[in-house]
Design a protein around this motif. Sequence first.
Motif, PDB file in Angstrom:
ATOM      1  N   GLY A 160       0.923  -1.233   0.084  1.00  0.00           N
ATOM      2  CA  GLY A 160       0.091  -0.032  -0.269  1.00  0.00           C
ATOM      3  C   GLY A 160       0.771   1.244   0.011  1.00  0.00           C
ATOM      4  N   GLY A 161       2.042   1.253   0.837  1.00  0.00           N
ATOM      5  CA  GLY A 161       2.727   2.403   0.852  1.00  0.00           C
ATOM      6  C   GLY A 161       3.453   2.756  -0.660  1.00  0.00           C
ATOM      7  N   VAL A 162       3.861   1.529  -0.978  1.00  0.00           N
ATOM      8  CA  VAL A 162       4.712   1.726  -2.456  1.00  0.00           C
ATOM      9  C   VAL A 162       3.636   2.079  -3.584  1.00  0.00           C
ATOM     10  N   LEU A 163       2.491   1.720  -3.584  1.00  0.00           N
ATOM     11  CA  LEU A 163       1.336   2.111  -4.321  1.00  0.00           C
ATOM     12  C   LEU A 163       0.959   3.390  -4.520  1.00  0.00           C
ATOM     13  N   LEU A 164       1.070   4.045  -3.041  1.00  0.00           N
ATOM     14  CA  LEU A 164       0.686   5.350  -2.866  1.00  0.00           C
ATOM     15  C   LEU A 164       1.812   6.358  -3.386  1.00  0.00           C
ATOM     16  N   GLY A 165       3.183   5.752  -2.708  1.00  0.00           N
ATOM     17  CA  GLY A 165       4.225   6.574  -3.276  1.00  0.00           C
ATOM     18  C   GLY A 165       4.603   6.649  -4.679  1.00  0.00           C
ATOM     19  N   ALA A 166       4.238   5.411  -5.585  1.00  0.00           N
ATOM     20  CA  ALA A 166       4.396   5.421  -6.948  1.00  0.00           C
ATOM     21  C   ALA A 166       3.224   6.375  -7.511  1.00  0.00           C
ATOM     22  N   GLY A 167       2.073   5.994  -7.093  1.00  0.00           N
ATOM     23  CA  GLY A 167       0.888   6.722  -7.582  1.00  0.00           C
ATOM     24  C   GLY A 167       1.312   8.305  -7.599  1.00  0.00           C
ATOM     25  N   LEU A 168       1.782   8.865  -6.263  1.00  0.00           N
ATOM     26  CA  LEU A 168       1.824  10.380  -6.426  1.00  0.00           C
ATOM     27  C   LEU A 168       3.157  10.704  -7.080  1.00  0.00           C
ATOM     28  N   ALA A 169       3.994  10.016  -7.204  1.00  0.00           N
ATOM     29  CA  ALA A 169       5.311  10.103  -8.038  1.00  0.00           C
ATOM     30  C   ALA A 169       4.995  10.507  -9.473  1.00  0.00           C
ATOM     31  N   TRP A 170       4.085   9.453  -9.720  1.00  0.00           N
ATOM     32  CA  TRP A 170       3.580   9.484 -11.438  1.00  0.00           C
ATOM     33  C   TRP A 170       2.832  10.740 -11.764  1.00  0.00           C
ATOM     34  N   LEU A 171       1.718  10.901 -10.663  1.00  0.00           N
ATOM     35  CA  LEU A 171       0.770  12.072 -10.969  1.00  0.00           C
ATOM     36  C   LEU A 171       1.657  13.358 -10.824  1.00  0.00           C
ATOM     37  N   LEU A 172       2.440  13.661  -9.843  1.00  0.00           N
ATOM     38  CA  LEU A 172       3.063  14.824  -9.743  1.00  0.00           C
ATOM     39  C   LEU A 172       4.562  14.950 -10.310  1.00  0.00           C
ATOM     40  N   ASP A 178       8.938   8.125  -4.891  1.00  0.00           N
ATOM     41  CA  ASP A 178       9.075   6.668  -5.224  1.00  0.00           C
ATOM     42  C   ASP A 178      10.071   6.096  -4.179  1.00  0.00           C
ATOM     43  N   PRO A 179      11.379   6.151  -4.347  1.00  0.00           N
ATOM     44  CA  PRO A 179      12.117   5.691  -3.213  1.00  0.00           C
ATOM     45  C   PRO A 179      12.162   6.149  -1.783  1.00  0.00           C
ATOM     46  N   VAL A 180      11.733   7.175  -1.573  1.00  0.00           N
ATOM     47  CA  VAL A 180      11.317   7.891  -0.006  1.00  0.00           C
ATOM     48  C   VAL A 180      10.386   7.012   0.465  1.00  0.00           C
ATOM     49  N   VAL A 181       9.268   6.974  -0.331  1.00  0.00           N
ATOM     50  CA  VAL A 181       7.999   5.956   0.209  1.00  0.00           C
ATOM     51  C   VAL A 181       8.741   4.615   0.590  1.00  0.00           C
ATOM     52  N   ALA A 182       9.370   4.184  -0.408  1.00  0.00           N
ATOM     53  CA  ALA A 182      10.018   2.834  -0.067  1.00  0.00           C
ATOM     54  C   ALA A 182      10.794   2.517   1.128  1.00  0.00           C
ATOM     55  N   VAL A 183      11.750   3.631   1.474  1.00  0.00           N
ATOM     56  CA  VAL A 183      12.303   3.440   2.626  1.00  0.00           C
ATOM     57  C   VAL A 183      11.476   3.543   3.942  1.00  0.00           C
ATOM     58  N   LEU A 184      10.507   4.561   3.921  1.00  0.00           N
ATOM     59  CA  LEU A 184       9.638   4.379   5.044  1.00  0.00           C
ATOM     60  C   LEU A 184       8.693   3.112   5.329  1.00  0.00           C
ATOM     61  N   VAL A 185       8.388   2.381   4.160  1.00  0.00           N
ATOM     62  CA  VAL A 185       7.579   1.216   4.233  1.00  0.00           C
ATOM     63  C   VAL A 185       8.867   0.098   4.788  1.00  0.00           C
TER      64      VAL A 185
END
Length: 303
Positions: A160-172, A178-185
């Motif tokens: 879910g965290g990866v999906l959120l991070g990747a989605g925001l990275a793509w939209l914005l 993408d890697p920042v959210v991956a680290v948090l997860v």
Amino acid sequence: MNEERLLLKWAAWSVAVGVVVFALKWMAWLLTGSVGIYSDALESVVNIVAAGAALIALAVSARPADASHPFGHTKAEYFSAVIEGALILFAAFEMIRAAWHRFANPQPFDQPVLGLATLALAAAVMGGWALVLLAQGRKARSPALIADAWHLLSDVIATGGVLLGAGLAWLLKWWWLDPVVAVLVALNILWVGLKLVRGSVGGLMDEALPKEQVEKIRQTISANLGGALEYHDLRTRVAGPRAFVEFHLVVPSQMTVAEAHAICDRLERALAEAVPGLTTVVHVEPESEAKGHRTMRMGTRRS
């Protein structure tokens, strides 16, 4: 024996579900090139290995007691849980490593819509299976199945965290997100792994039952102590799906062996009903061994 076969069946299905989820995540990574999705797919490899370890541990723990292992093989499940916790730690560090590399070299995604949809499907499959496995593990009081379920739930959170991070990275177009959210997860997975290892080590070290269960045991003993004088030196421990309690039971000196045995049988039946899977060992002592603890006594000692 039927319960043991049931546990083996759930563990076998975990391996199959893990393979399906890994295939979906790997496809999502091929479609996007996201480092977060790549790390998440690697974590699914850990799921498959951990589920296989749980299956082997359950098969070993299901063996009956023998001359070499008179108390059974139930602790084998804890080795599975320790391995699973260690694998979670490995996955977390691998995710941090991959995220750090991509943070220094951000890249846009190839096919974000199809890739993110595939990842969402993988999360849904894993989440549904984890809830089923957790319910079955708690019902059977199996550390291996419970550990596997929590591992899968941690994977759902990670996905879910990866999906959120990747989605925001793509939209914005913030590809560094993408890697920042991956680290948090990864940090969350690290925390889950540490808790799993802590719980498994406690079981291997004959950790006592939870306080609420110990209190229930004490209440059950007190309610069924009629004919005895007191009990003391109560100890508990847990080994896989089985729990153990032992205590000293003080009876009047003139009581016959048959009468004391009847009290012990009554206590064992009551405790088995109060705490399913509990094995009780009672050491009967004469009145001269009474310690006089008010909270443990029933009846009045003779002078």
